[in-house]
Design an enzyme around this catalytic site. Sequence first.
Site, mmCIF file in Angstrom:
data_model
loop_
_atom_site.group_PDB
_atom_site.id
_atom_site.type_symbol
_atom_site.label_atom_id
_atom_site.label_comp_id
_atom_site.label_asym_id
_atom_site.label_seq_id
_atom_site.Cartn_x
_atom_site.Cartn_y
_atom_site.Cartn_z
ATOM 1 N N ASP A 115 0.854 -1.180 0.000
ATOM 2 C CA ASP A 115 0.000 0.000 0.000
ATOM 3 C C ASP A 115 0.902 1.247 0.000
ATOM 4 O OD1 ASP A 115 -3.149 0.701 1.698
ATOM 5 O OD2 ASP A 115 -2.099 1.741 0.090
HETATM 6 C C1 GLC Z 1 -4.381 4.355 -0.152
HETATM 7 C C2 GLC Z 1 -5.262 3.199 0.236
HETATM 8 C C3 GLC Z 1 -5.386 2.138 -0.820
HETATM 9 C C4 GLC Z 1 -5.305 2.781 -2.204
HETATM 10 C C5 GLC Z 1 -3.900 3.339 -2.356
HETATM 11 C C6 GLC Z 1 -3.698 4.062 -3.702
HETATM 12 O O1 GLC Z 1 -3.606 4.742 0.947
HETATM 13 O O2 GLC Z 1 -4.972 2.551 1.469
HETATM 14 O O3 GLC Z 1 -6.639 1.478 -0.612
HETATM 15 O O4 GLC Z 1 -5.563 1.823 -3.212
HETATM 16 O O5 GLC Z 1 -3.547 4.217 -1.292
HETATM 17 O O6 GLC Z 1 -4.530 5.175 -3.783
#
Ligand code: GLC
Length: 743
Positions: free
Chosen positions: A287
């Site tokens: 993430d």
């Molecule tokens: C965010 C979220 C994740 C998302 C990613 C890209 O922090 O936790 O669900 O897909 O970043 O935006």
Amino acid sequence: MAVALLAAACTACAAGGAALQPASDRVEGLLARMTLDEKIGQLGVYAAADDATGANPLPLARLRADRQLDEIRAGRIGALFNGAGTARKREAQRAAVQASRLGIPLLFAADVIHGYCTVFPVPLAEAAAWDPALAERTARAAAVEAAADGVRWTFAPMVDITRDARWGRGVEGAGEDVLLGSRLAAARVRGFQGPDLSRPDALLATAKHFVAYGAAEGGLDYNGADVSERTVREVYLPPFRAAVDAGAGAVMTAFNTIAGVPVMADPRWVRGVLRGEWGFGGLVVSDYTADAELVAHGVAADDRAAAKLAFRAGNDLSMQSGLYRDHLAALVRSGEVPMADVDAAVRRVLATKERLGLFDDPMRGLDAERRCTDRPDHVALAREAAVRSIVLLRNEGELLPLAASRRRIALIGPFSRGPQDLHGPWTLFPGPTPPVSLEDGLRAALGPDAVLDVVRGSDVQSPLRGGIGAAVAAARRADVVLLAIGEGEALSGEARSRSVPEIPKAQRDLAEAVAATGRPVVVLLRTGRALALEGAVRDAQAIVVTWFLGSQTGHAVADVLLGRAAPGGRLPVSFPRTAGQAPLYYAHRPTGRPQPEDDPDAFYKARFLDAPREPLYPFGHGLGYGRIRYEDLRLDSATLEGEGTLEVRARLRNSGARTMREVPQLYVRGRVAAVSRPVRELKDFRSVDVAPGQAVEVVFTLRRDDLAYLGPDLRPVVEPGDYDVWVAPSAEAGLHGRFRLVR
Ligand code: GLC
């Protein structure tokens, strides 16, 4: 019917997901020619320079577009996400394919969570339809629209089980139940990916956030999850297994720790379970900057150590931090990271790009500007999904559907009019047509002789000067009040945990004042979570959960309020009496002092002084415009033996005047087991239409595997003995029977 249970050691390693497959000659040939830096470049995923979504805490010193193009030409970027339009994507892809040494195409990703141009209900709302086929259809429509804009990878479905309404991200998932969550996870993967990833409208799906992110302690986002391996395997892993078994091409690892160890740094979960037990052969992406956050977690002294931990834990791709770009080559050269592991990760990236057809047609979907048009079929689907997501909690005196005699309607509250707060969180690329507001939907549906007074009454979180006075005056003039209250988008989603998940006080005061006029009140509850309903809101004649319903909100709500469609939603989360009951979920264990059903005041029992254990509205609850009675439960045997089956039947009789879509649910409880079993567990459900005056028989089939659970050694076990079974309209009601599993 059985939800995949997760053995500690894999017997038949079902190669779920993008199963481990030999790479093609093209991939192997490329890999053989790549330098270490080029290999590492394929493992970097970055927000596009023109990402204007605000979905993440973009770094101040983020790359400008021209610098990002330089990085692409140097082969140091493998994928970009959340870019604004096709022009920039086209420019970036040309740089990758024509200017980089090996011409490896970029993979464009986005958070396509509940629609793209056409915005569907938020996933938690859609879960209330209890309809995997519907979820698959909306995901497919979103994929078609996103792929037409050059996006080929979505960071969805979010499959985190949510049992604490204080956590803001439950809005993105399917609620509290393992079975419902698993079936919707699989459906959404099928919808996004379609039948074949090489098709131009296929979107690579990402099951996220692996794993137990929804167990954040206190419902505080990003907080640690102090859950047992048992709970991880019984509750949080099954929806990921369902997504992987449905063919999900990617998994995103989560921010949180489990029992103090960041998932990002713990090989037990990705290498042990995902790859080792399930044979998952797809991509694992961290993430957003979660690998760099291992320093803040206090398990890595610096970025280099964090990069080493994250890569060795099994994270193929690093999102946004740049840690692999900055440190992986040195880690390989020092022997701390095997080159073979880097090759394996790069092989998976190249194989995925090949499966998506990017090598054959890298400019696919990039040849024209955004194609956000209001496709009639998608608009109709958005309206259908919104109607199906609406849950009627209460309808005293059958106030709904509104009788034509209710000519003067007062629509009151901060969500009455205007385009804001209709789409819900994670709506990043909506088309140009504004969503249909409650006012617009009602005006379009009401006849010419109806009068609709619209009064804001209060802001979402603060009073409005003169607002209550105007609202009371409008209520007094009206035959019925529609009270549009709840949470706005600013209160729902990532980093939006609420210590007291209830309706903001300014709105509660508005509700009390309006209710005091004595006019019948219909609460239209906008929310991304199970809110505590108290006072005049709880006591309103009718309560309709309208979640965040997307592009067609106003039309869908009007359809239901005026009876053109019947509400058929059922709660995917338990609604509490007080916010303090969180975490609250039906499939809890009994404790040694359960509250006796026939003696709610018994003391020294598992209940609060100021609230019972039970919810105000249970999981699975929802009313319609018919009146269904469950009757005549019949088991075709008092015992279930060996590999046999047990049929459980019940009759649903509609004594109402309108057809009712009913969702009969099958629950089971093991009375005695080596591990205390939940008081109920959902094992199956149906969706049946029952016409007025008709009776429909539903039949469920139980097998011994449906009774399996993880024994003390965390291996699946089925114990002979007595079981309760219910066919029920919710987790707190229904027809009860018993049977014995003989062996
Ligand atoms: C965010 C979220 C994740 C998302 C990613 C890209 O922090 O936790 O669900 O897909 O970043 O935006």
